[in-house]
Write an enzyme that holds these catalytic residues in place. Structure first.
Site, mmCIF file in Angstrom:
data_model
loop_
_atom_site.group_PDB
_atom_site.id
_atom_site.type_symbol
_atom_site.label_atom_id
_atom_site.label_comp_id
_atom_site.label_asym_id
_atom_site.label_seq_id
_atom_site.Cartn_x
_atom_site.Cartn_y
_atom_site.Cartn_z
ATOM 1 N N HIS A 37 0.856 -1.181 0.000
ATOM 2 C CA HIS A 37 0.000 0.000 0.000
ATOM 3 C C HIS A 37 0.898 1.238 0.000
ATOM 4 O O HIS A 37 2.075 1.166 0.402
ATOM 5 C CB HIS A 37 -0.903 0.002 1.236
ATOM 6 C CG HIS A 37 -2.036 -0.955 1.133
ATOM 7 N ND1 HIS A 37 -2.444 -1.740 2.182
ATOM 8 C CD2 HIS A 37 -2.856 -1.260 0.097
ATOM 9 C CE1 HIS A 37 -3.473 -2.483 1.807
ATOM 10 N NE2 HIS A 37 -3.724 -2.219 0.538
ATOM 11 N N THR A 94 4.303 -0.318 -7.301
ATOM 12 C CA THR A 94 5.310 -1.001 -6.490
ATOM 13 C C THR A 94 6.435 -1.533 -7.379
ATOM 14 O O THR A 94 7.616 -1.384 -7.059
ATOM 15 C CB THR A 94 4.678 -2.148 -5.677
ATOM 16 O OG1 THR A 94 3.650 -1.596 -4.834
ATOM 17 C CG2 THR A 94 5.706 -2.852 -4.818
ATOM 18 N N LYS A 138 5.113 1.552 1.037
ATOM 19 C CA LYS A 138 6.061 1.348 -0.062
ATOM 20 C C LYS A 138 7.512 1.545 0.393
ATOM 21 O O LYS A 138 8.397 0.787 0.005
ATOM 22 C CB LYS A 138 5.723 2.254 -1.239
ATOM 23 C CG LYS A 138 4.461 1.785 -1.971
ATOM 24 C CD LYS A 138 4.331 2.391 -3.313
ATOM 25 C CE LYS A 138 3.015 2.115 -3.977
ATOM 26 N NZ LYS A 138 2.473 0.793 -3.884
ATOM 27 N N HIS A 183 -10.873 -0.489 -1.997
ATOM 28 C CA HIS A 183 -10.884 -1.808 -2.634
ATOM 29 C C HIS A 183 -10.657 -2.917 -1.596
ATOM 30 O O HIS A 183 -10.057 -3.942 -1.888
ATOM 31 C CB HIS A 183 -9.844 -1.858 -3.763
ATOM 32 C CG HIS A 183 -8.429 -1.661 -3.308
ATOM 33 N ND1 HIS A 183 -7.960 -0.475 -2.815
ATOM 34 C CD2 HIS A 183 -7.387 -2.512 -3.282
ATOM 35 C CE1 HIS A 183 -6.680 -0.610 -2.492
ATOM 36 N NE2 HIS A 183 -6.318 -1.841 -2.760
ATOM 37 N N GLY A 205 -3.168 -1.935 -8.058
ATOM 38 C CA GLY A 205 -3.953 -2.585 -7.005
ATOM 39 C C GLY A 205 -5.401 -2.141 -6.928
ATOM 40 O O GLY A 205 -6.319 -2.958 -7.093
ATOM 41 N N THR A 241 2.387 -5.074 -8.429
ATOM 42 C CA THR A 241 1.454 -4.077 -8.940
ATOM 43 C C THR A 241 2.267 -2.934 -9.562
ATOM 44 O O THR A 241 3.452 -2.769 -9.275
ATOM 45 C CB THR A 241 0.538 -3.559 -7.809
ATOM 46 O OG1 THR A 241 1.332 -3.209 -6.681
ATOM 47 C CG2 THR A 241 -0.487 -4.615 -7.416
ATOM 48 N N ASP A 288 -5.276 -6.378 -7.468
ATOM 49 C CA ASP A 288 -5.386 -7.415 -6.439
ATOM 50 C C ASP A 288 -6.148 -8.627 -6.969
ATOM 51 O O ASP A 288 -5.784 -9.771 -6.683
ATOM 52 C CB ASP A 288 -6.085 -6.869 -5.189
ATOM 53 C CG ASP A 288 -5.311 -5.730 -4.541
ATOM 54 O OD1 ASP A 288 -4.075 -5.724 -4.638
ATOM 55 O OD2 ASP A 288 -5.957 -4.844 -3.948
#
Length: 125
Positions: free
Chosen positions: A10, A39, A14, A89, A57, A36, A62
């Protein structure tokens, strides 16, 4: 043995994932890495890793990762979650975690478990 490891974090985590990856870079380069979009870009730019992006994400990334687990394309998941901030999400995140659990895919949700998962050696069945 080369395995596929998914790396996700998230936004608020990071930097923590980046610092963790620096420590484990020597081990990470031995594996296929996916992540993702944001990232993977961060890890590629800062650590010169070859993390292949598969989606953002909150925009379905995800769910894409959960699908990859269902297709047996992912061996381990490192997901530094921010449990203190609500996420729009959240259902996707729970689906991802549930898919890992049901399919017996090791999933680390913080640094302590990530240390264990990256060093774990798969057992022959």
């Amino acid at each position: 043995m080369k395995t596929t490891i998914a790396l996700i974090a998230h936004n608020q985590k990071k930097t923590e994932l980046l610092n963790w990856a620096k420590v484990h870079r020597e081990e990470l380069v031995k594996h296929e890495l996916i992540g993702t979009s944001n990232t993977s870009k961060l890890l590629n730019d800062m650590l010169e890793l070859d993390v292949k992006a598969f989606g953002h994400g909150p925009s379905g990334g995800d769910i894409l990762l959960a699908a990859k687990m269902l297709q047996h394309e992912v061996d381990k998941v490192i997901f530094f979650i921010d449990a203190e901030t609500p996420h729009g999400h959240e259902h996707d995140i729970q689906t991802l975690i549930r898919t890992a659990v049901i399919n017996n895919v090791p999933i680390a949700l913080n640094r302590a478990t990530a240390d264990l998962v990256i060093l774990e050696t798969p057992k022959e069945v």
